[in-house]
Design a protein around this motif. Structure first.
Motif, mmCIF file in Angstrom:
data_model
loop_
_atom_site.group_PDB
_atom_site.id
_atom_site.type_symbol
_atom_site.label_atom_id
_atom_site.label_comp_id
_atom_site.label_asym_id
_atom_site.label_seq_id
_atom_site.Cartn_x
_atom_site.Cartn_y
_atom_site.Cartn_z
ATOM 1 N N ARG A 63 0.750 -0.894 -0.249
ATOM 2 C CA ARG A 63 0.016 0.298 -0.444
ATOM 3 C C ARG A 63 0.711 1.013 -0.183
ATOM 4 O O ARG A 63 1.724 1.591 0.386
ATOM 5 C CB ARG A 63 -1.316 0.033 1.304
ATOM 6 N N HIS A 110 -2.055 5.613 1.502
ATOM 7 C CA HIS A 110 -3.228 5.221 2.544
ATOM 8 C C HIS A 110 -3.050 4.799 3.531
ATOM 9 O O HIS A 110 -4.257 5.022 4.114
ATOM 10 C CB HIS A 110 -2.854 3.855 1.121
ATOM 11 N N LYS A 166 -3.841 7.784 5.440
ATOM 12 C CA LYS A 166 -5.367 7.960 5.610
ATOM 13 C C LYS A 166 -6.951 6.786 6.398
ATOM 14 O O LYS A 166 -7.462 6.784 7.080
ATOM 15 C CB LYS A 166 -6.337 7.395 3.945
ATOM 16 N N ILE A 167 -5.847 6.055 6.869
ATOM 17 C CA ILE A 167 -6.055 4.743 7.923
ATOM 18 C C ILE A 167 -5.769 5.107 9.056
ATOM 19 O O ILE A 167 -6.316 5.257 9.688
ATOM 20 C CB ILE A 167 -5.294 3.422 7.405
ATOM 21 N N TRP A 215 -8.223 7.791 9.898
ATOM 22 C CA TRP A 215 -9.724 7.270 9.709
ATOM 23 C C TRP A 215 -9.689 7.188 11.316
ATOM 24 O O TRP A 215 -10.748 6.931 12.099
ATOM 25 C CB TRP A 215 -10.673 6.243 9.286
ATOM 26 N N ILE A 216 -8.688 6.033 11.576
ATOM 27 C CA ILE A 216 -8.867 5.617 12.837
ATOM 28 C C ILE A 216 -9.122 6.600 13.926
ATOM 29 O O ILE A 216 -9.069 6.343 15.159
ATOM 30 C CB ILE A 216 -7.386 4.245 13.605
ATOM 31 N N VAL A 256 -10.191 9.490 13.701
ATOM 32 C CA VAL A 256 -11.774 9.790 13.892
ATOM 33 C C VAL A 256 -12.730 8.587 14.494
ATOM 34 O O VAL A 256 -12.752 9.256 15.895
ATOM 35 C CB VAL A 256 -11.947 9.854 12.703
ATOM 36 N N LEU A 257 -11.908 7.708 14.244
ATOM 37 C CA LEU A 257 -13.065 6.525 15.142
ATOM 38 C C LEU A 257 -12.668 6.818 16.769
ATOM 39 O O LEU A 257 -13.845 7.299 17.176
ATOM 40 C CB LEU A 257 -12.493 4.867 14.798
ATOM 41 N N TRP A 281 -15.754 8.051 19.399
ATOM 42 C CA TRP A 281 -15.842 7.095 20.736
ATOM 43 C C TRP A 281 -15.807 7.418 21.918
ATOM 44 O O TRP A 281 -16.404 7.478 23.321
ATOM 45 C CB TRP A 281 -15.212 5.970 20.323
ATOM 46 N N ALA A 283 -18.903 10.628 22.736
ATOM 47 C CA ALA A 283 -19.954 10.277 22.879
ATOM 48 C C ALA A 283 -19.537 9.280 24.020
ATOM 49 O O ALA A 283 -20.940 8.914 24.999
ATOM 50 C CB ALA A 283 -19.633 8.542 21.609
ATOM 51 N N SER A 284 -18.788 8.925 24.720
ATOM 52 C CA SER A 284 -19.217 8.174 26.281
ATOM 53 C C SER A 284 -18.648 8.940 26.871
ATOM 54 O O SER A 284 -19.795 8.784 28.742
ATOM 55 C CB SER A 284 -17.169 7.568 26.005
ATOM 56 N N CYS A 285 -18.777 10.206 26.278
ATOM 57 C CA CYS A 285 -18.721 11.534 27.702
ATOM 58 C C CYS A 285 -20.063 11.610 27.602
ATOM 59 O O CYS A 285 -21.041 13.037 28.064
ATOM 60 C CB CYS A 285 -17.809 12.697 26.844
ATOM 61 N N ALA A 286 -21.321 11.478 26.718
ATOM 62 C CA ALA A 286 -22.701 12.216 26.914
ATOM 63 C C ALA A 286 -23.303 11.399 28.083
ATOM 64 O O ALA A 286 -22.810 11.599 29.452
ATOM 65 C CB ALA A 286 -22.803 11.262 25.794
ATOM 66 N N ASP A 287 -24.313 12.098 28.422
ATOM 67 C CA ASP A 287 -25.946 11.984 29.003
ATOM 68 C C ASP A 287 -25.821 10.539 30.085
ATOM 69 O O ASP A 287 -24.767 9.270 29.462
ATOM 70 C CB ASP A 287 -26.731 12.057 29.467
ATOM 71 N N PRO A 300 -26.509 6.886 31.511
ATOM 72 C CA PRO A 300 -27.116 5.764 30.563
ATOM 73 C C PRO A 300 -28.445 5.784 31.234
ATOM 74 O O PRO A 300 -28.995 5.535 32.442
ATOM 75 C CB PRO A 300 -26.389 4.548 31.058
ATOM 76 N N PRO A 302 -10.779 4.675 2.762
ATOM 77 C CA PRO A 302 -9.446 4.494 2.625
ATOM 78 C C PRO A 302 -8.735 4.045 1.649
ATOM 79 O O PRO A 302 -7.518 4.541 1.527
ATOM 80 C CB PRO A 302 -8.920 4.805 4.322
ATOM 81 N N ARG A 329 -23.715 1.446 28.241
ATOM 82 C CA ARG A 329 -24.159 2.118 27.894
ATOM 83 C C ARG A 329 -22.887 2.020 26.126
ATOM 84 O O ARG A 329 -23.589 2.096 25.170
ATOM 85 C CB ARG A 329 -23.318 3.886 28.159
ATOM 86 N N ARG A 331 -24.486 4.421 23.403
ATOM 87 C CA ARG A 331 -25.720 5.343 23.670
ATOM 88 C C ARG A 331 -24.852 6.496 24.145
ATOM 89 O O ARG A 331 -24.234 6.763 24.905
ATOM 90 C CB ARG A 331 -26.814 4.661 24.489
ATOM 91 N N ILE A 332 -25.603 7.270 23.120
ATOM 92 C CA ILE A 332 -25.891 9.232 24.380
ATOM 93 C C ILE A 332 -26.933 9.938 24.456
ATOM 94 O O ILE A 332 -27.022 9.640 25.717
ATOM 95 C CB ILE A 332 -25.037 9.589 22.834
ATOM 96 N N LEU A 367 -19.505 3.036 15.815
ATOM 97 C CA LEU A 367 -18.721 3.024 14.981
ATOM 98 C C LEU A 367 -18.128 1.879 14.679
ATOM 99 O O LEU A 367 -18.171 0.301 15.247
ATOM 100 C CB LEU A 367 -17.214 3.466 15.584
ATOM 101 N N ILE A 390 -14.635 1.680 7.152
ATOM 102 C CA ILE A 390 -14.907 2.538 7.770
ATOM 103 C C ILE A 390 -16.186 3.420 7.696
ATOM 104 O O ILE A 390 -16.764 3.467 7.007
ATOM 105 C CB ILE A 390 -14.119 2.943 8.173
#
Lengths: 117, 385
Positions: A2, A6, A9-10, A13-14, A16-17, A21, A24-28, A30, B45, B314, B352-353, B361, B377
C-alpha cells in the motif's frame, strides 16, 4: 503493497474513530428500564433485570423505555406479540414477569400520565 | 390441483378467517407507532474513489411503522422504509393469532428465514451494516458479487403460517411455513435480479405465477441467564418468468445468550440454476466439465459469527467475522472466478448517547480472493422512534 497515502488515510480514520468514541462516551447518563424511578421494590428490580435480558434478545432496551406511556393494557398486548416472535425465549410465565416490570415503570412514569391526560 | 390453485385456496382460507374474527374485536382498537433512523457514513480509505467499488459515503435509512390491534388476536401493520432504493413498503399485512401454535400472516412481509432478519432494523443491531450473507448493497464489490445470499429484509407478498409451542418455561419450538412471490429475474438469466423485486415497472407481483415456498423450524432452550436458540430454514422455487430456472436456499442459525453477552452465528447456502444457451461457450468464462456438459448451477455460501459484549451500561463492543464463497461457472464479463471467496473482519462499538440514540463506529477489513484487499470504516448515528 500500500502507498504511504493509504497508510495516512487509515491513520486519519482510526483517529476519527477513537475521537468519536471518546466523545460519545462523555454523553448523558445511561438509561435503563428503571431510570427515573425513586423507590423500587426488590422483586420489581429482579423482574426488570429479567425483562432487560429477554427484550435485548431482539432489540435494544431503549425501545422499551421509549414506549412508556402507551398504557398498561397495551403493554400486555405488546408483550404477548413479542412472546410469539420467532425464538423469543419468552414463555407465558416469563411474560408475566416482564409485564410486572413494565406495569411498574408505566405506573411510576409521571410524565407518561401527563401525556395521556 | 396446481400449485397456483393451492396458493389461492390458502389466501382464501386466511381472508375468510380474518372476516369471521373481525366483528368480535371491532370495539377494541389500539394503535402503536414505532420507527428508526440511521445516518451512516462509509469511508473506504484504501481507495481514492470508493464509489467505483461500492455504494460508499452517506446513506440514510428510515422506517416508520404503524400497528393497529383489533383486540388480542388480530392486528394490522404497515411500515414504510426509506433507503438508497427510495421509499418502499416494508410491511403491509394482517396478523391473525388463533393460538400460540397457530398464527396467520397475509400481505406484504418478510418471511421467516434465518435469525438476522428479526433484527434487520438498524436500531436493532449494533453494526452499521448487515452480515454479508444478508447484505443489501452496502458491501464492497456488491456489483461483482451480486450481493450476498438473501438480502435482508427480504420483503415479499404472500401468506405465512406460524406458531410457537412452549413445552415448559425452558423449551420453546417455533415453526413457520410460507408461500411468497420469490426472487425474480428476466428470461435467460444467470442469477437473481434484485432490482426487479423493488421496481414499479416490473410490478410488485410474482413474475412467474408460481409461489416460492419456504419454512423455518427453531428450538429455543432457556436456563437461568442462558438462552440457546438454534434454527433451520429453507426456501425454494423458480425465479425466471418461464419457471425453468430453479433455486434452493438453506440456512442454519445459532444464538447463545449469557446474560447480556450474545454469540450469534449463521450459515446460508444457495444453489441457483443458470440459463445455458445453445452456444454456452460464448457466454461463460469456463468450458464444459469432463462429461462435455456445462454445469448449469452455481453454489453460493455465506456465514457470519459475531460476539456482542456490553462494555458498560452505555457502550457495547462487537466483533464479527463473516464471508461469502461462490463456486461455479461465471459469465465472461464477470471478474469473479469459478471459485471466489471473500472474508471480512469487523470490529465495532455502539455507544448510547441520549435517549434511544446511538453512535455506531466500526472498521472492516475485506479479504478478497479476486481483488485487492480493502478497508471500510463506518460512522453512524442511529435512533429509535
Amino acid at each position: 503493497m500500500r502507498s504511504a497515502g493509504h497508510v495516512e488515510k487509515i491513520a486519519m480514520w482510526i483517529t476519527v474513530l477513537i475521537a468519536g468514541w471518546m466523545g460519545a462516551s462523555c454523553a448523558d447518563t445511561p438509561r435503563s428500564l428503571l431510570a427515573g424511578a425513586s423507590v423500587v421494590p426488590s422483586d420489581i428490580e429482579q423482574a426488570c433485570t429479567f425483562a432487560t435480558m429477554k427484550c435485548t434478545h431482539c432489540h435494544p432496551i431503549e425501545r422499551v423505555v421509549l414506549s412508556r406511556g402507551m398504557g398498561v393494557e397495551r403493554w400486555q398486548m405488546t408483550i404477548n406479540q413479542m412472546r410469539l416472535k420467532p425464538s423469543s425465549g419468552i414463555s407465558p410465565s416469563d411474560a408475566d414477569i416482564v409485564f410486572r416490570c413494565l406495569r411498574f415503570i408505566e405506573e411510576s412514569c409521571i410524565e407518561c400520565k401527563q401525556r395521556r391526560s | 390441483m396446481t400449485k397456483l390453485s393451492r396458493a389461492c385456496i390458502s389466501y382464501l382460507v386466511v381472508v375468510a378467517g380474518l372476516v369471521v374474527e373481525a366483528p368480535a374485536f371491532a370495539d377494541k382498537v389500539e394503535r402503536n407507532f414505532a420507527g428508526s433512523i440511521q445516518l451512516d457514513y462509509m469511508a473506504i480509505p484504501t481507495e481514492s474513489i470508493g464509489r467505483k467499488i461500492a455504494l460508499d459515503s452517506a446513506t440514510a435509512e428510515a422506517s416508520l411503522k404503524v400497528t393497529q390491534d383489533f383486540g388480542d388476536q388480530m392486528s394490522a401493520s404497515v411500515k414504510l422504509c426509506v433507503a438508497c432504493h427510495g421509499v418502499e413498503v416494508g410491511m403491509a399485512f394482517f396478523d391473525l393469532r388463533i393460538a400460540d401454535e397457530l398464527s396467520f400472516r397475509v400481505g406484504r412481509f418478510t418471511p421467516q428465514f434465518g435469525a438476522f432478519p428479526v433484527r434487520h432494523d438498524p436500531a436493532n443491531h449494533r453494526t452499521s451494516d448487515k452480515p454479508l450473507a444478508y447484505d443489501m448493497g452496502r458491501m464492497l464489490r456488491n456489483t461483482e458479487w451480486n450481493l450476498g445470499i438473501l438480502p435482508s429484509p427480504w420483503v415479499d407478498n404472500g401468506v405465512e403460517l406460524s406458531g410457537a409451542h412452549f413445552f415448559s418455561d425452558d423449551i420453546q419450538v417455533d415453526y413457520a411455513a410460507y408461500a411468497v412471490g420469490g426472487p425474480r429475474a428476466g428470461s435467460n438469466s444467470v442469477d437473481f435480479d434484485y432490482k426487479m423485486s423493488r421496481s414499479g415497472e416490473s410490478y410488485y407481483l410474482d413474475n412467474n405465477s408460481r409461489p416460492t415456498l419456504g419454512g423455518r423450524l427453531a428450538l429455543n432452550f432457556v436456563h437461568d441467564k442462558t438462552t440457546i436458540a438454534a434454527g433451520a430454514s429453507v426456501m425454494a422455487g423458480t425465479y425466471d418468468p418461464e419457471n425453468k430456472l430453479h433455486f434452493q436456499i438453506a440456512g442454519a442459525d445459532l444464538m447463545i445468550q449469557i446474560a447480556r453477552v450474545f454469540l450469534r452465528a449463521e450459515y446460508l447456502i444457495r444453489r441457483t440454476q443458470m440459463f445455458v444457451s445453445s452456444d454456452p461457450a460464448l457466454e461463460f468464462k469456463y468450458g464444459p466439465g469432463k462429461d462435455g456438459k456445462y454445469d448449469p448451477y452455481f453454489l453460493k455460501q455465506g456465514f457470519y459469527a459475531e460476539l456482542e459484549v456490553p462494555l458498560n451500561d452505555r457502550i457495547d463492543g462487537i466483533v464479527r467475522w463473516d464471508g461469502l464463497r461462490r463456486q461455479g461457472n461465471v459469465v465472461r464479463t464477470s471478474e469473479l472466478r469459478s471459485d471466489s471467496a471473500l472474508l471480512r473482519y469487523t470490529v465495532g462499538t455502539s455507544v448510547r448517547i441520549r435517549g434511544a440514540t446511538r453512535i455506531k463506529l466500526s472498521g472492516e477489513f475485506y479479504d478478497f480472493s479476486d481483488f485487492q484487499d480493502e478497508i471500510a470504516i463506518h460512522l453512524a448515528l442511529t435512533g429509535a422512534l
